[in-house]
Design an enzyme around this catalytic site. Structure first.
Site, PDB file in Angstrom:
ATOM      1  N   GLU A   1       2.445   1.622  -3.291  1.00 49.20           N
ATOM      2  CA  GLU A   1       1.470   2.133  -4.269  1.00 49.20           C
ATOM      3  C   GLU A   1       1.392   3.664  -4.181  1.00 49.20           C
ATOM      4  OE1 GLU A   1      -2.627   3.564  -3.980  1.00 49.20           O
ATOM      5  OE2 GLU A   1      -2.797   1.473  -3.302  1.00 49.20           O
ATOM      6  N   HIS A   2       1.394   4.185  -2.961  1.00 44.36           N
ATOM      7  CA  HIS A   2       1.376   5.646  -2.794  1.00 44.36           C
ATOM      8  C   HIS A   2       2.692   6.265  -3.285  1.00 44.36           C
ATOM      9  CE1 HIS A   2      -2.104   6.796  -0.047  1.00 44.36           C
ATOM     10  NE2 HIS A   2      -2.290   5.506  -0.287  1.00 44.36           N
TER      11      HIS A   2
ATOM     12  N   GLU B   1      -4.556   7.144   6.924  1.00 45.27           N
ATOM     13  CA  GLU B   1      -5.602   6.500   6.140  1.00 45.27           C
ATOM     14  C   GLU B   1      -6.025   5.199   6.829  1.00 45.27           C
ATOM     15  OE1 GLU B   1      -4.423   5.424   2.141  1.00 45.27           O
ATOM     16  OE2 GLU B   1      -6.202   4.191   1.884  1.00 45.27           O
TER      17      GLU B   1
ATOM     18  N   HIS C   1       0.828  -1.200   0.000  1.00 43.57           N
ATOM     19  CA  HIS C   1       0.000   0.000   0.000  1.00 43.57           C
ATOM     20  C   HIS C   1       0.872   1.264   0.000  1.00 43.57           C
ATOM     21  CE1 HIS C   1      -3.398   2.379   2.221  1.00 43.57           C
ATOM     22  NE2 HIS C   1      -3.236   2.798   0.995  1.00 43.57           N
TER      23      HIS C   1
HETATM   24 ZN   LIG Z   1      -4.105   4.551   0.262  1.00 46.55          ZN
END
Ligand SMILES: [Zn+2]
Length: 1026
Positions: A123-124, A221, A120
């Site tokens: 991905e960012h 998040e 994750h």
């Molecule tokens: Zn995210």
């Protein structure tokens, strides 16, 4: 709608939650506004290709790729080509279809072995700058420079994907370049890791003596995600049902584990998993594939050598020989059911290998038969006795993981009933094994699958990608998976040869299956507190490990990061569309409005692929306030109670075997000309294959004229489930609720809207149900139906093909003849402006959702397009920079509605007053940062508006904006041209007019934790709602 927010990478958790859709998912979705569904435009709608030429030949080589397979899939008008890159083995799947909305994606199989959120955070971070595009956040910058119909990146439990779609070829090539460079050549700088992942930082970065805090975009998040009970439950189900490999970890990251991640871990993970040999590239649509192949090969793949990618394969889960039980605790939801009822339970069973396509299909059908609708056995045994709040989100069949699974779960259950649930489960499957299913029930499920094959979605290419990715990721046959008609034929054949076919599956997968998990969850009043303690303990440990040198570095990095964040990057290096690429509006399909049997009827002849679409609007202006407030409940139950001629089970079966369902929803729209009145009523929608359209009309007539409200027990059950469902999902759409409630502080019409579908609706419904007997409610609903279903208060929209129209119109006129007609007079609903006020909904969540609204001008006012452009500009240049990048909110933005209300919002925001202050400072920023309000910034903002205006529309929805809101095609084109011609001077003029002085009519709204300093910090009076 929320151009920025809806595009924010959000997929992390959705994969753990399962797809079963409740008819009513979130209250906000019930009331749509013009901006929420920008569907005014028509482009070349996807049409079925008659016969396609083979563009590539099997066995031949093209730009370093070999075409290994080429097949036609007639049911979707597709020519499928599978390529393999000769050097690296990268698979590339090209789905050739005559569809202007082209799609592209790069997928990687990513299998983490801890819960630090590696995939994750990667991905960012990949989207933070790359070799060819070394600017900060090229992904977010491209959102403003493109006409993408979709742009995102998502982390699933075992894959990471980077998809986009667009109808413009220049744009397609631009985005392809950005995406490819981002994933293969990201900078992955240390500062980006600190920003996106996690970091220790001084609470005041300039003060070395201030406390340390943990910060980071993904860290925040995931804190938000872990405060949502439905997410936690879905995640835990996955982790515990498949505990032996990668699925036992949280791919999105557990907030308490994320701070274990190092920058080196991140770089290593990229090196290993983002190798082309571990990548799958998808491309869909009508643009020239040769250009894609040559670009991908020349710039990236040709520079790598092959590696064996079996390291990322996921083995089948070893089966248990005994069932397991797991219990977890959750946040107490202050808006949810009473404490003793706020428990959840789910029973899940591991099923087939996802690559066994026919078996997976059979299990999907079996799952639908078992759980969906009033004819299914689990509905009868779990839902009808009404001891819970209905199915929870995990219910259904999940084919996302290597081993698929079935799950049935209930929300709002008492702990004492957990045992009962397990017994009922066992009894139900035993009973099904003995009795089997009614053949009409089976047919209705198969019919719905067949109908959905013909139903055209404007995002077909992306839909195909999302449905196929899990299978492709496990090396399944993606082309075979598209041959749904074959699967249905095989299914029917199996059933014909062996009438007990399904019962045997029940025995195999439900009775004899020992890989079974019962997951239960109960609220814990100390849940939030426990998290805070764990977080501060973690922080303490981290700080204890710091020596002087490390402390100095933290201080320096904090300053450095702030400096980078505050600097303005030169984005000229990024490609951008120009005015010539976008100036022409797409072709519009003609609409005709006529009166048939005195009923205003809008007809759109469009290529619908043998489906006819019907929408009937019933005006509610004669209703009293009390009656209006019952509309949402009415819409939810009226098609579930049966009719005079059919009981509810029969009716459901017939409706689903002839149509795609008959649905009702509230429609509420302010007058776009003056905002001084509004329109309110019920919208009924349905669609059916042309050959079934006569039955579609007679079923609608049956429901409208013979609806039955007599069964109090059933109604009570439907009401209880309704009340449970409206409280689900508030936190995941908190910004929408905050905005809606906030608009309700500005006009009384918006207030009513929020009472019908916002946070206020929950309280209203709870009180209403308490204050009335079911008999009383039933009587009120009955009177509402009699008043509403009146031919004289009805308007209709029909979308069908030109060829079929003459036949359809015959059936339609017959339908009109039989409808009740009562005298009726359309009344004017007036909109009144309210005095400024502020309100705070106190919830025990660790983040805030802030909103500010004020009244400006409606859609048809000449200033509206300029305000809309301004909203985009301040979102991109100001709010994103300050509220997201600097202050750490996950999302933020501004928008102006067709109703004339201008809204600011933030999403999963660690701050409240600071953000509200940022909203207030918009004018000041515009004054002080004039240098950022450039021609380029203006053009980018216009592109942002165009993304909404020119979004593709499904054939069944062409013309809907005229039907629902009165936006004619001429008005739309005028609006579009006016928007494109807005100048910098006009932008400044509207800023002066609407932002300089405190507006006369405004409101502020906050959804978030208790905040004692709110009044002193904002210097305003706040109404607190607990
Ligand atoms: Zn995210």
């Amino acid at each position: 709608m929320l151009s920025r927010l809806s595009l924010i990478r959000s997929g992390v958790f959705s994969n753990a939650a399962i797809k079963h859709k409740n008819r009513m998912s979130s209250a906000v979705q019930n009331a749509k506004t013009l901006d929420a569904q920008p569907q005014t435009q028509i482009t070349d709608s996807p049409t079925i290709v008659q016969l396609q030429d083979r563009k590539f030949e099997e066995g031949k080589q093209y730009h370093g790729f070999q075409c290994v397979r080429c097949e036609k899939v007639p049911e979707f008008g597709i020519m499928s080509y599978s390529f393999q890159h000769l050097g690296t083995g990268t698979e590339l799947w090209y789905v050739d279809r005559k569809d202007q909305n082209n799609a592209f994606s790069i997928n990687f199989r990513t299998t983490p072995f801890d819960s630090t959120g590696l995939p994750h955070i990667l991905e960012h971070s990949t989207l933070c700058g790359s070799e060819k595009y070394p600017v900060r956040d090229p992904f977010f910058k491209m959102l403003d420079r493109s006409l993408a119909t979709f742009m995102n990146a998502m982390t699933g439990p075992d894959y990471t994907m980077y998809p986009f779609s667009t109808m413009n070829e220049v744009d397609f090539r631009n985005l392809q370049k950005i995406y490819l460079d981002a994933v293969f050549k990201p900078k992955l700088s240390y500062l980006d890791f600190l920003q996106e992942g996690w970091r220790l930082e001084h609470s005041n970065i300039h003060d070395k003596n201030s406390d340390y805090v943990i910060k980071g975009v993904v860290y925040n998040e995931m804190k938000g995600a872990f405060s949502e009970n439905s997410s936690v439950f879905g995640q835990s189900l996955l982790n515990n049902l498949l505990p032996n490999h990668t699925y036992s970890y949280v791919s999105g990251g557990n907030p308490l584990e994320i701070p274990k991640l190092t920058h080196k871990n991140l770089v290593d993970f990229h090196q290993k998993y983002y190798h082309p040999s571990n990548a799958r590239i998808y491309t869909y649509g009508s643009f020239d594939l040769g250009k894609t192949l040559s670009y991908v090969n020349e710039h990236y793949l040709s520079k790598y050598t092959y590696v064996d990618n079996t390291y990322s394969r996921i083995p089948n889960q070893p089966r248990w020989d005994k069932e397991r039980n797991v219990h977890i605790s959750s946040r107490l939801d202050s808006m949810g059911a009473p404490f003793e009822k706020q428990n959840q339970i789910a029973i899940a069973l591991l099923m087939s290998d996802v690559i066994d396509i026919q078996e997976t299909f059979v299990l999907y059908v079996l799952s639908e038969l078992l759980v969906r609708g009033p004819n299914s056995p689990f509905y009868k045994s779990f839902i009808e006795p009404n001891f819970s709040g209905g199915y929870n989100q995990t219910t259904g069949f999940d084919p996302q993981t290597k081993d698929t699974f079935f799950c049935v779960g209930l929300q709002d259950v008492r702990v004492e009933d957990f045992g009962k649930v397990k017994n009922i489960f066992a009894e139900t499957v035993e009973q099904v094994m003995v009795q089997g299913f009614d053949s009409k029930h089976i047919e209705s499920v198969l019919h719905n699958i067949e109908l959905s094959l013909k139903h055209q979605s404007p995002q077909f290419g992306l839909g195909l990608l999302f449905n196929t990715t899990p299978l492709w990721n496990h090396e399944g046959d993606v082309v075979q998976n598209l041959r749904v008609s074959n699967m249905i034929a095989n299914f029917r054949n199996n059933l014909k040869c062996d009438p007990k076919f399904l019962q045997r599956k029940i025995e195999q997968y439900f009775i004899k299956n020992t890989h079974k998990l019962t997951l239960t969850m109960s609220p814990d009043e100390t849940y939030e507190e426990n998290f805070k303690i764990a977080e501060s303990e973690l922080l303490k440990q981290k700080v204890l490990g710091l020596d002087k040198e490390k402390k100095d570095r933290i201080y320096e990095n904090g300053m450095k990061l702030a400096e980078v964040q505050n600097s303005i990057t030169n984005v000229d290096i990024l490609p951008c569309l120009n005015l010539d690429d976008v100036k022409n509006a797409a072709k519009q399909e003609p609409l005709h409005v006529l009166k048939l049997r005195e009923v205003p009827t809008q007809v759109c002849n469009v290529q619908t692929n043998e489906i006819s679409y019907l929408k009937c609007f019933f005006d509610g202006s004669e209703l009293t306030k009390d009656e209006i407030k019952l509309i949402p409940l009415f819409c939810n139950v009226i098609n579930d109670m049966g009719t005079k001629n059919y009981d509810f089970r029969e009716f459901d079966k017939i409706v689903l075997s002839q149509t795609g369902g008959i649905d009702f929803r509230l429609h509420f729209a302010e007058n776009i000309f003056d905002s001084k009145s509004y329109n309110l009523g019920i919208l009924m929608t349905t669609h059916a294959l042309d050959k079934n359209s006569e039955n579609m009309f007679s079923l609608c007539k049956e429901l409208l004229t013979n609806f039955r409200l007599t069964d109090t027990e059933r109604l009570k059950m439907l009401i209880d489930n309704y009340v449970s469902n409206i409280t689900v999902g508030i936190t995941s759409s908190g910004h929408l609720y905050a905005m809606q409630s906030c608009a309700g502080l500005v006009t009384d019409a918006a207030k009513l809207k929020s009472e019908l579908s916002g946070v206020e609706h929950i309280e209203h419904m709870k009180n209403y149900v308490k204050a009335h007997t079911t008999e009383e409610i039933m009587e009120n609903l009955r009177m509402l139906g009699e008043k509403l279903f009146n031919k004289n208060a009805m308007r209709v929209a029909i979308n069908t093909s030109k060829e079929y129209y003459p036949k359809l119109v015959n059936h339609y006129e017959q339908f009109l003849n039989d409808l009740p007609s009562v005298e009726y007079k359309k009344m004017e609903n007036k909109v009144n402006l309210l005095k400024p006020s502020c309100q705070h909904f106190v919830m025990n969540i660790p983040v805030n959702y802030c909103a500010k609204s004020f009244f400006c001008v409606p859609y048809s006012h000449p200033d509206h397009p300029a305000l809309r452009v301004l909203a985009k500009l301040i979102s991109a240049k100001y709010l994103l920079q300050v509220v997201r990048v600097q202050n750490g909110a996950y999302g933020v933005g501004a928008k102006v509605g067709s109703d004339g209300i201008f809204n600011f919002f933030s999403y999963r925001d660690p701050n409240s007053t600071k953000t509200l202050e940022a909203f207030d400072n918009t004018y000041k920023w515009l004054q002080e940062h004039n240098e950022q309000v450039t021609e380029q910034a203006l053009f980018e903002a216009k592109l942002g508006v165009l993304q909404q205006l020119d979004a593709p529309v499904a054939p069944g929805n062409v013309g809907i904006d005229f039907f629902l809101y009165g936006v004619s095609q001429e008005m739309f084109l005028k609006y579009r041209n006016r928007m494109l011609s807005v100048t910098l001077k006009e932008l400044k003029d509207v800023a002066e007019r609407y932002f300089k002085a405190e507006p006369a009519y405004y409101g502020k709204c906050l959804l978030g934790p208790e905040n004692k300093a709110l009044e002193t910090e904002t210097n305003l009076k706040w109404k607190t709602i607990v």
